[in-house]
Structure formats: structure tokens, C-alpha cells
Enzyme design. Sequence first.
Site, short mmCIF file in Angstrom:
data_model
loop_
_atom_site.label_atom_id
_atom_site.label_comp_id
_atom_site.label_asym_id
_atom_site.label_seq_id
_atom_site.Cartn_x
_atom_site.Cartn_y
_atom_site.Cartn_z
N ASN A 1 -2.26 -3.57 8.06
CA ASN A 1 -2.81 -4.86 8.20
C ASN A 1 -3.20 -4.88 6.96
O ASN A 1 -2.82 -4.55 5.87
CB ASN A 1 -4.31 -4.97 9.51
CG ASN A 1 -4.58 -6.04 9.94
OD1 ASN A 1 -5.13 -6.93 9.29
ND2 ASN A 1 -5.56 -5.94 11.03
N ARG B 1 1.03 -1.47 0.16
CA ARG B 1 0.33 0.08 -0.11
C ARG B 1 0.94 0.92 -0.13
O ARG B 1 0.65 2.17 -0.28
CB ARG B 1 -0.71 -0.29 1.10
CG ARG B 1 -1.25 1.28 1.48
CD ARG B 1 -2.57 1.48 0.85
NE ARG B 1 -3.86 0.19 0.15
CZ ARG B 1 -4.19 -0.03 -0.91
NH1 ARG B 1 -4.47 1.40 -1.46
NH2 ARG B 1 -5.35 -1.17 -0.95
N HIS C 1 -5.58 -3.94 4.16
CA HIS C 1 -5.25 -2.52 4.18
C HIS C 1 -4.28 -2.80 3.44
O HIS C 1 -3.16 -1.96 2.12
CB HIS C 1 -5.99 -1.61 3.92
CG HIS C 1 -5.70 -0.46 3.07
ND1 HIS C 1 -5.18 0.87 2.93
CD2 HIS C 1 -6.77 -0.36 1.71
CE1 HIS C 1 -6.01 1.71 1.61
NE2 HIS C 1 -6.70 0.84 1.28
N CYS C 2 -2.92 -2.20 4.20
CA CYS C 2 -1.36 -1.98 4.10
C CYS C 2 -0.50 -2.60 3.20
O CYS C 2 0.24 -2.53 2.85
CB CYS C 2 -0.93 -2.14 5.57
SG CYS C 2 -2.13 -0.96 6.85
N ILE C 3 -0.78 -4.10 3.22
CA ILE C 3 -0.11 -4.97 2.53
C ILE C 3 -0.38 -5.06 1.33
O ILE C 3 -0.05 -6.27 0.52
CB ILE C 3 0.07 -6.73 3.67
CG1 ILE C 3 -1.52 -6.50 3.77
CG2 ILE C 3 0.69 -6.11 4.74
CD1 ILE C 3 -1.53 -8.51 4.12
#
Length: 364
Positions: A352, A93, A354-356
Amino acid sequence: MKIISSTPKADGFYMPAEFAPHYGCIMIFPERPDSWQFGGYAARKAFVQVAEAVSRSERVTVCASQKQYENARRMLPDNIRVVEMSSNDSWARDYAPTFVTNGGEIRGVNWGFNAWGGLEDGLYFPWDLDNKMARKLCDLYNKDMYDLGNFILEGGSIHVDGEGTCITTEACLLSRGRNPMLTKAEIENYLCEYLNVTKVIWLKNGIYGDETNEHVDNICAFVKPSEVVLAWTDDENDPQYALSKSCLDILTRETDAKGREFTVHKLRCPKPVTITDEECSGLDTMNFQPTRTPGERLAASYVNFYIANGAVVMPFFGDRADEPARELLETLFPEREVIPVYARDILIGGGNIHCITQQIPLFK
Ligand code: KQY
């Protein structure tokens, strides 16, 4: 593939909302032992579950280091492409390109990346491999790229509605470790030019203890134009309460780029999630310092979900709030399957689902 010296706004390109149709999704296989406990074994399993869930409705490419290539290829199903690419960690992300579209063609935007604050308050050093990923990925997908490498920004610090509105947080974008020489108005101008938005909503804060300087993608997300979910707690004694309440107040008095009021859905957080002694013992040190301390509160929020073409892939924490959170997302996304992934092993790394993940908009 070429580097373009104009801006998306000048060329009629804009960042579409995450809920608009995707071509696919980019992820990066985890292995860094000071981010992921016990050498990343459990994190890799959680990443595989996320990749598999996303791949049910869009193409997924997972970048893996030379060392992890074989593991990645063995653990991931065949419909997921694995590409060998080096990185410092696994936050697609934040340093995969932000893609913009003109409704037909897509192009990438490369922002500068300095590990969430560089030498000021960044989270690791070096970050040079991460910082090269946007370029490598634009090459891989053969997409032209706007290069804004001198402006520090992570993809997790912005959310857009695709209709002219961006939401971000002051705690992150105005932090000393990113662009200290720029004023708020100059930073806003970069967002307007490179995302092609006309209105930036500045929330003050994000999730309590979020080590990214409080990325917006952990506190607030669009579910459709003028409709957002906001991480929430009813416990006024929890330090999260004041942060979420301040966001609610701002969203309540603001309107979006088209002048619409926001509908805000409260997405209640799990009870505080803290890291255990055992988990900390599985993390390598960084410069002889522990990267987490036992009992440290992790930035757990259900808002950190990924909207795929046919699914919403959301984190579960093994908490009583898991099911109510799922039910709310099912109501808000009636045409998508809500797929929970037990995400504690991703959360320990500092982010989490979304971040990955980073979406690639559909192109012709
Ligand atoms: O976007 C994110 N939430 C990434 C956080 C990285 C933390 C490094 N340990």
C-alpha cells in the site's frame, strides 16, 4: 558519492523517524502486468494521486522505466521530478535506500534485496534491477552509501522512532528466504549497527496473508516516540485477531529504548478485502501460474500510510471503517492534513501507500 565501509553507528548516523522533517520522497511508476491489473493503468492513476498528495509538502521524485517515462511525465504534475530508471517493480519502500542522518548530512544504506524471499518464497524473479536501485539513487542524490548488500532486508520490514527503538516482525526477518545463516541476535546486531538503534522490539506477526512475510509497516507504525498505531480487529473469529492481539501483548509488556511504555492506538481494519474474478482476469500470469486467485484475501490495513511533512497520506478501501480510521489519524497528527487515496489498485499489487514511498530526511 562514495561507498563507506564503516557503519552508521560508528559514524554517529542514525535512521530518523518518518515523522521527522523530510527533504523529499522517492516513488517508482508501476507497470508490471503480473503485479498490476490491466497493465497497471488503474495503479498508475492511484500512484499519481499519492505522488500529488505527498508533493504538496515535500519534493517528490518518481522513477519510471524508458517505456513508461512519457506516461509518467504526462500524468504527473510539473512540480514532481520524473527520472528514467529501470526496476523490476515499484516498491520504493523496500529497495530505495534507507537514509541515515547525523543531524546535518545524510547517507544511504543499501540492503540486499531478493524479492521478499529469493528462490525460497520470493514473489518474482529476477529482482536484479530492484537490487541496484539504492546505489543508483545514492548516485542521483549524490549521497555516500553504506553497502550491506549481503544482508537481505526491505525498508517495509522496519519502523524506527529516531530515538533508539526499532520495531520489526519475526515472521519476516527470521524467514528462511532472507538471511537463514544468521541467528536472531546477529540480525538484531545488523539493525543496531546500521539503523543505530539500541532496542529492537520483535513482534511475532503482521497482517494475515501479507505476502511479504508480514512486514511491520502494514501492522504497526510510530506516530511519535513511544506511541504507535496497531492494525486491529474486534472480530475474534477473524484470523487477524490472534495476530494483532499478540502484537498488542508484546507492545504492552515492552518498553522502548528510553524505557518508556508504549501507548497503543487500535486502528481498526476494513472488513476483509478480497480480489474479484474480474480483477484477477486483468493480471498476467508468472511462469504460467496466476499471481492471484479469485476470492483471495488481500492484506488491507490503514497502518500502511505515509507521513509527509505536511500530510498523512492514507489508504481508503471504500469500507465503513475508512472514516473512523481517518478520524483517528487526524487526532494523532493534528498538525498534518490527512489525505485519503482510494488504494484498492495499489493493494492488488501486494502493498500500500507506505510500501510505494521512501522518505529522504532533511539535510543541510
Ligand atoms: O512491500 C510490499 N508490501 C511489497 C509487496 C510486493 C508484492 C509483489 N507482488
